[in-house]
Scaffold this active site. Structure first.
Site, PDB file in Angstrom:
ATOM      1  N   SER A  59     -81.454  -5.883 -66.683  1.00 48.65           N
ATOM      2  CA  SER A  59     -79.966  -5.495 -67.270  1.00 48.65           C
ATOM      3  C   SER A  59     -79.691  -6.865 -67.313  1.00 48.65           C
ATOM      4  CB  SER A  59     -78.990  -5.002 -65.878  1.00 48.65           C
ATOM      5  OG  SER A  59     -77.873  -5.233 -66.370  1.00 48.65           O
ATOM      6  N   TYR A  95     -76.199  -4.861 -57.388  1.00 46.53           N
ATOM      7  CA  TYR A  95     -76.898  -4.511 -58.970  1.00 46.53           C
ATOM      8  C   TYR A  95     -77.300  -5.713 -59.333  1.00 46.53           C
ATOM      9  CZ  TYR A  95     -77.703  -2.116 -62.970  1.00 46.53           C
ATOM     10  OH  TYR A  95     -78.467  -1.686 -63.911  1.00 46.53           O
TER      11      TYR A  95
END
Length: 282
Positions: free
Chosen positions: A186, A199
């Site tokens: 990401s 995350y």
């Protein structure tokens, strides 16, 4: 009379495939090449690819796309009903018979993953690639306020389970001619951002893991490890992270599949240790 003798179509196709493979070895693809890849028909024919998080979102579309280009797809996810739906979709489009592998990565043990390796070896006989797509978002909150149990869950699913599954399946992947392992990262993994907590840290760890695996295997195996950053994509996770965003402003999973197919195909031989942004910022 001409001395030229027409070659059978399958022999010509084989020679073309070999030529692409040799060329990709000599000149590894650039990230632009990967993003704009136009998959040849049956470019994944003969390959067996495991997709985690295959029940919906990007994982579902990747599984369908891999099947469309000739792969046998192993569907791994925690919800059997979703896997059954994708299984039926693959069969309806005429793909090779897939297999369903229900597994909750949050609770799965290393022993269960080793058993999975034995099952794949016995029932399928090969494994050519893994797309590590499964992931959870967790909380968007300052680290000092982050719930510890939620933090552990995110790290287990996004990082630890990814590591454990990769390690457990390495014996099969090493037997493949050109095994490919693709991790999902990401933007906040490459560039950690405030409030993204576990995350961001899990994706940063995944990028480091891909890098280390690459360093440790590039001179002794044909394996290649790479990461993809799908960017802002119309998925449920994106909707939870950005509830005020207009989903119609985002690309769909189908729009970014070229890179996913490329990194599993033999055209990407020589591409190792990369983090490929599928939607780079201008």
């Amino acid at each position: 009379m001409s001395d030229h003798i027409d070659q059978p179509a399958n022999q010509q196709n084989s020679q073309q495939d070999n030529q692409r493979t040799v060329q990709s070895r000599l000149q590894p693809l650039t990230h632009d090449d990967i993003r704009s890849f136009v998959p040849p028909n049956d470019c994944l024919d003969g390959k067996t690819i495991l997709v985690t998080g295959a029940g919906d979102g990007i994982g579902r579309v990747a599984a369908l796309t891999y099947a469309r280009y000739g792969a046998t797809v192993l569907l791994l996810g925690r919800t059997s009903s979703k896997l059954e739906y994708v299984y039926d979709e693959i069969e309806s489009l005429g793909g090779k018979q897939p297999a369903m592998l229900p597994m909750n990565l949050e609770g799965a043990t290393y022993a269960e993953m080793q058993q999975l390796e034995g099952l794949i070896d016995k029932e399928v006989g090969q494994l050519d690639g893994i797309l590590h797509n499964a992931g959870v978002l967790g909380q968007l909150t300052p680290l000092e306020m982050y719930d510890v149990d939620t933090f552990a869950e995110v790290m287990k699913v996004n990082f630890m389970a990814t590591f454990m599954l990769t390690q457990a399946l390495l014996p099969l992947l090493k037997d493949a001619d050109h095994g490919s392992i693709v991790f999902t990262s990401s933007t906040v993994g490459t560039h950690p951002r405030a409030f993204w907590g576990a995350y961001a840290l899990s994706k940063q760890a995944v990028e480091g893991m891909s890098n280390i695996f690459t360093q440790e295997t590039q001179n002794t195996t044909n394996l290649r490890f790479n990461c993809v950053n799908p960017g802002g994509t119309r998925t449920n996770m994106r909707a939870h992270a950005y509830p005020g965003e207009n989903p119609m402003s985002l690309k769909t999973p189908e729009d970014i599949m070229a890179g996913y197919v490329c990194l599993m195909s033999d055209d990407s031989i020589g591409v190792r240790g990369q983090v490929v942004e599928l939607q780079p910022k201008d």
